[in-house]
Design an enzyme around this catalytic site. Structure first.
Site: not given
Lengths: 265, 317
Positions: B10, B37, B58, B83, B109, B167
């Site tokens: 990421r 995150s 979302e 999500f 993630h 992640r």
């Protein structure tokens, strides 16, 4: 003013013609919007039917996509395409899909799954703000449609970000497929809800052209996003359709068609 | 960079976004309350005007991205894959893909290694969901550098793109100088005995396994399918024609993931081969440390090696 009334009547005739020719479609919620669309496409909105992609045009998103006939008629009558094409509604290979699609000149985004248009309107309004242009976004919502939760995410976002170039028109005809909105799952008090989300609003008679114009004038001067809460009659203009839920998504037979067209002379 | 460095891919995403925004002010990064995150907080810190946090919403996130794209902005909507691909599926389908809007979606993630958050956050169905949508491109980078390149490629592509990230910090296998072309798979290790097809962070484990198997006399071909859609059928078909054996290793539900995509495509290619798959077998997993979970569900050097060897039980090398 008489012109706009006449245009609204032409739009209503088109709606009936189109849905009769298609053998399916949504007359009720299209007819309730005819006066508002006459005002928007014939004076209110900045747009150029000869140049549908004009960069500084205002945008209209028909979030209640099932009212496609009212949009197609307004587009055709204002010059985006020949009104002759209206009869091809819902036919294979026609550019007039059952619900609005990008293939039609003048349609800004595909809609049909309810509850999504106001978010897209937020994105456009934000984009105009970032580019520092004075364009406006009009999003046309149904009252039953406000049962979709995504609308309230969008109301919250627009209020928080003071998107005063965003105007929501709520077609408050109090009918959805399964009955009265106030009986199925009431959205009232809708004005209080919208105010609580940091919007300005005006409640009007959605068939009264001077009131519609006044509402858009107030919207233009608003320091917050603005909701035009338009009390309307589902099926307006055709006596046997008015305030009848069963005309939400029903085609007309020959007798219905002739009766309706006789009333819309 | 080499296989000893570990970076979460990421960070390749936000590195690329920082470089893109420095060149093109049309790039707008959106997040839904997970900016730390997803690493998009780095964009917020440096280019405040190119960043929007929509909060925990979302469906609205995807709709706003669509609206921005309609006026020529290039939105990158970022949040956990569970999500965005799950909760906002209808918005992606009906608003973004149907109108073929230039919206980029970052699903963070993904897979097993969200670790201790458990099944609600372990997105193992996103490839299946995104793959069936017309106009959608799916990228699944194997490391931070490929994630950087995938993000640049998504920016250049006109139309919807879904990029998957993980992640955990994973070994750096590629370089930013490597070529990255959407739809062109990479044979990262040549071999003649069996084709092993994978993508994402699992590539590192597959390569370790191939290295171990080499010592035992197996000659493994490894293909990194960084683009899951459109699939590089030519590359896959040529390899499988050569080896006659195909093992898919996919950190995703067995139904609808990379395995389904590859098997579907090869069915139309008149290729004959013996096939196997390691994927999550139609079940929700559990919480746990990421390395233990990978081990438990078959994404380990040992499990992959064993599966490869099972192809050769009745053959002589």
């Amino acid at each position: 003013m008489n012109d706009l009334k006449q245009i609204a009547k032409t739009i209503r005739r088109d709606i009936i013609e189109m849905i009769y020719a298609a053998g399916s479609g949504h007359p009720g919620g299209s007819l309730s919007l005819a006066d508002i669309f006459a005002v928007l496409y014939f004076g209110q909105m900045r747009h150029d039917p000869k140049d549908p992609a004009m960069p500084d045009r205002d945008r209209l998103i028909l979030s209640k996509g099932h009212a496609a006939p009212v949009l197609y008629s307004a587009l055709a009558r204002s010059g985006y395409f020949d009104p002759e094409y209206l009869k091809t509604l819902r036919k294979t290979d026609s550019f007039l899909e059952g619900h609005p699609a990008m293939k039609t000149h003048g349609v800004e985004v595909g809609t049909g799954s309810l509850g999504q248009g106001l978010s897209v309107g937020c994105g456009l309004a934000l984009s105009f703000k970032k580019r520092k242009t004075l364009q406006k976004v009009f999003v046309i919502l149904g009252d039953g449609e406000l049962q979709e939760g995504q609308n309230w995410e969008a109301f919250m976002f627009a209020g928080h970000n003071r998107l005063n170039n965003l105007i929501a028109v709520i077609d408050l005809n109090d009918l959805q497929i399964d009955g009265k909105v106030t009986e199925v799952n009431s959205i009232e008090p809708v004005a209080d809800k919208i105010r609580a989300f940091n919007w300005n609003f005006m409640v009007i008679d959605g068939h009264d052209i001077p009131q519609i114009k006044t509402a858009f004038e107030k919207a233009a001067a608003s320091d917050k996003p603005f909701a035009v809460i338009a009390k309307t009659v589902k099926g307006k203009g055709v006596s046997f359709m008015e305030n009848r839920a069963e005309w939400h998504g029903k085609a007309l037979n020959k007798e219905d068609y002739e009766k309706a067209m006789a009333e819309l002379l | 960079m080499n296989g000893h460095d570990k970076i979460a891919n990421r960070f390749g995403y936000s590195d690329a976004l920082l470089d893109l925004i420095a060149e093109d002010n049309n790039v707008i990064v959106l997040d839904a309350d997970l900016a730390k995150s997803t690493t998009t907080s780095r964009i917020k810190d440096k280019f405040h005007n190119n960043f929007i946090d929509v909060g925990i919403a979302e469906q609205n996130l995807v709709g706003i991205a669509a609206g921005l794209a309609l006026n020529g902005h290039i939105p990158f909507a970022s949040t956990y894959a569970a999500f965005i691909a799950g909760r906002a599926f209808d918005q992606i389908r009906t608003t973004v893909c149907y109108s073929n809007l230039n919206v980029k979606l970052a699903g963070m993630h993904t897979g097993i290694t969200v670790g201790a958050d458990g099944p609600t956050h372990q997105m193992l169905e996103d490839i299946a969901l995104m793959r069936v949508l017309p106009n959608m491109v799916i990228l699944n980078p194997c490391d931070a550098n490929e994630a950087y390149n995938a993000t640049l490629a998504a920016y250049k592509h006109k139309g919807p793109v879904y990029i998957r990230f993980v992640r955990e910090a994973t070994p750096v296998l590629t370089s930013r100088e490597d070529e990255f072309i959407i739809g062109k798979a990479k044979v990262v290790r040549q071999g003649k005995d069996i084709t092993v097809v994978t993508s994402g962070q699992i590539l590192a484990i597959v390569l370790d396994s191939a290295g171990m198997l080499e010592k035992e006399g197996y000659d493994i071909e490894v293909i990194n399918v960084h683009t899951i859609k459109p699939l590089d059928v030519k590359c896959l078909s040529e390899s499988v024609k050569k080896t006659g054996k195909l093992l898919i290793v996919d950190e995703h539900q067995i139904h609808g993931g990379l395995g389904t995509a590859v098997f579907e495509a090869l069915t139309l290619e008149n290729v004959h081969y013996k096939a196997g798959i390691i994927a999550v077998n139609d079940t929700f997993l559990t919480s746990g440390p990421h390395d233990e979970l990978l081990e438990k569900y078959g994404f380990s050097v040992e499990a992959i090696s064993e599966k490869v060897k099972s192809f050769f039980l009745y053959h002589t090398l």
